[in-house]
Design a protein around this motif. Sequence first.
Motif, PDB file in Angstrom:
ATOM      1  N   SER A   1       0.661  -1.031  -0.117  1.00 50.20           N
ATOM      2  CA  SER A   1       0.023  -0.146  -0.168  1.00 50.20           C
ATOM      3  C   SER A   1       1.008   1.267   0.068  1.00 50.20           C
ATOM      4  O   SER A   1       0.306   2.403   0.400  1.00 50.20           O
ATOM      5  N   LYS A   2       1.999   1.170  -0.316  1.00 55.24           N
ATOM      6  CA  LYS A   2       3.054   2.515  -0.255  1.00 55.24           C
ATOM      7  C   LYS A   2       2.927   2.957   0.842  1.00 55.24           C
ATOM      8  O   LYS A   2       2.773   4.510   0.775  1.00 55.24           O
ATOM      9  N   GLU A   3       3.180   2.524   2.028  1.00 55.27           N
ATOM     10  CA  GLU A   3       3.263   3.157   3.245  1.00 55.27           C
ATOM     11  C   GLU A   3       1.886   3.755   3.796  1.00 55.27           C
ATOM     12  O   GLU A   3       2.073   4.647   4.661  1.00 55.27           O
ATOM     13  N   ILE A   4       1.101   3.483   3.170  1.00 59.65           N
ATOM     14  CA  ILE A   4      -0.485   4.019   3.696  1.00 59.65           C
ATOM     15  C   ILE A   4      -0.877   2.909   4.919  1.00 59.65           C
ATOM     16  O   ILE A   4      -1.223   1.782   4.194  1.00 59.65           O
ATOM     17  N   PHE A   5      -1.017   3.090   5.801  1.00 58.49           N
ATOM     18  CA  PHE A   5      -1.395   1.997   6.845  1.00 58.49           C
ATOM     19  C   PHE A   5      -3.063   1.966   6.810  1.00 58.49           C
ATOM     20  O   PHE A   5      -3.716   2.965   7.086  1.00 58.49           O
ATOM     21  N   HIS A   6      -3.284   0.691   6.492  1.00 60.66           N
ATOM     22  CA  HIS A   6      -4.790   0.531   6.441  1.00 60.66           C
ATOM     23  C   HIS A   6      -4.994  -0.473   7.770  1.00 60.66           C
ATOM     24  O   HIS A   6      -4.729  -1.811   7.684  1.00 60.66           O
ATOM     25  N   PRO A   7      -5.578   0.018   8.868  1.00 59.47           N
ATOM     26  CA  PRO A   7      -5.673  -0.709  10.073  1.00 59.47           C
ATOM     27  C   PRO A   7      -6.561  -1.935   9.990  1.00 59.47           C
ATOM     28  O   PRO A   7      -6.478  -2.793  10.872  1.00 59.47           O
ATOM     29  N   VAL A   8      -7.460  -1.820   9.150  1.00 56.82           N
ATOM     30  CA  VAL A   8      -8.536  -3.122   8.834  1.00 56.82           C
ATOM     31  C   VAL A   8      -8.761  -3.432   7.682  1.00 56.82           C
ATOM     32  O   VAL A   8      -8.324  -2.470   6.737  1.00 56.82           O
ATOM     33  N   SER A   9      -9.144  -4.524   7.399  1.00 60.63           N
ATOM     34  CA  SER A   9      -9.619  -5.252   6.039  1.00 60.63           C
ATOM     35  C   SER A   9     -10.838  -4.127   5.466  1.00 60.63           C
ATOM     36  O   SER A   9     -11.723  -3.903   6.263  1.00 60.63           O
ATOM     37  N   PRO A  10     -10.384  -3.668   4.277  1.00 63.44           N
ATOM     38  CA  PRO A  10     -11.663  -2.717   3.487  1.00 63.44           C
ATOM     39  C   PRO A  10     -12.980  -3.525   3.663  1.00 63.44           C
ATOM     40  O   PRO A  10     -13.960  -2.860   3.660  1.00 63.44           O
ATOM     41  N   TYR A  11     -12.944  -4.696   3.345  1.00 59.71           N
ATOM     42  CA  TYR A  11     -14.175  -5.424   3.512  1.00 59.71           C
ATOM     43  C   TYR A  11     -15.004  -5.528   4.809  1.00 59.71           C
ATOM     44  O   TYR A  11     -15.905  -5.252   4.889  1.00 59.71           O
ATOM     45  N   LEU A  12     -14.153  -5.678   5.927  1.00 58.58           N
ATOM     46  CA  LEU A  12     -14.739  -5.677   7.313  1.00 58.58           C
ATOM     47  C   LEU A  12     -15.249  -3.971   7.412  1.00 58.58           C
ATOM     48  O   LEU A  12     -16.335  -3.582   8.004  1.00 58.58           O
ATOM     49  N   LEU A  13     -14.564  -3.134   6.785  1.00 54.90           N
ATOM     50  CA  LEU A  13     -14.770  -1.628   6.964  1.00 54.90           C
ATOM     51  C   LEU A  13     -16.058  -1.305   6.336  1.00 54.90           C
ATOM     52  O   LEU A  13     -16.898  -0.823   6.911  1.00 54.90           O
ATOM     53  N   GLN A  14     -16.275  -1.954   5.418  1.00 46.56           N
ATOM     54  CA  GLN A  14     -17.524  -1.798   4.576  1.00 46.56           C
ATOM     55  C   GLN A  14     -18.669  -2.557   5.088  1.00 46.56           C
ATOM     56  O   GLN A  14     -19.862  -1.943   5.119  1.00 46.56           O
ATOM     57  N   HIS A  15     -18.366  -3.482   5.629  1.00 45.56           N
ATOM     58  CA  HIS A  15     -19.774  -4.137   6.245  1.00 45.56           C
ATOM     59  C   HIS A  15     -19.877  -3.859   7.753  1.00 45.56           C
ATOM     60  O   HIS A  15     -20.988  -4.192   8.360  1.00 45.56           O
ATOM     61  N   THR A  16     -19.028  -2.973   8.381  1.00 45.17           N
ATOM     62  CA  THR A  16     -19.187  -2.820   9.854  1.00 45.17           C
ATOM     63  C   THR A  16     -19.573  -1.080  10.018  1.00 45.17           C
ATOM     64  O   THR A  16     -20.015  -0.869  10.922  1.00 45.17           O
ATOM     65  N   ASN A  17     -19.391  -0.256   8.869  1.00 46.25           N
ATOM     66  CA  ASN A  17     -19.343   0.938   8.705  1.00 46.25           C
ATOM     67  C   ASN A  17     -18.547   1.970   9.825  1.00 46.25           C
ATOM     68  O   ASN A  17     -18.701   3.187   9.599  1.00 46.25           O
TER      69      ASN A  17
END
Length: 147
Positions: free
Chosen positions: A32-48
């Motif tokens: 991700s070129k040093e951009i930290f993604h703390p959670v899975s995009p899928y989980l983020l989308q489904h938990t809001n």
Amino acid sequence: MINKIIKQVIKGFVYGVFIGQTILILDSLIVSKEIFHPVSPYLLQHTNTIMNAAIIQYFITGLIGISFGTSALIFETDKWSITIQTLLHFVINSTVMFFSCYIGGLFPLTARSIFIWASIFLVIYVIMWISLTLYYRRQTKKINEFL
């Protein structure tokens, strides 16, 4: 035995969360070129919310760690052959990993993605099994030479 299981559960949970977070950091650094993604995009989308996704992800990685930690106790059962122990260990951990990765949104539920996931898991498992087998053979040889 109960104390041993409790210790493995706690240790497995901690290791699972640590490894899960380390993978996230490495993914962020490398992919991700040093951009930290703390959670899975899928989980983020489904938990809001990031917090809800982080809590679910925390427990998913902990559950995976518990699975690997406690299933290692299978190898302490002298009644079963190493083949049965290995197969049981594989079935337990592949099942937990599959459902955890699916719930965490690491792959879609398609025949192709399941095949790819299972192939990767199997290859990694076989490599680890071969490595451990060779290690323990060397250790046994050293002990026998000492005796």
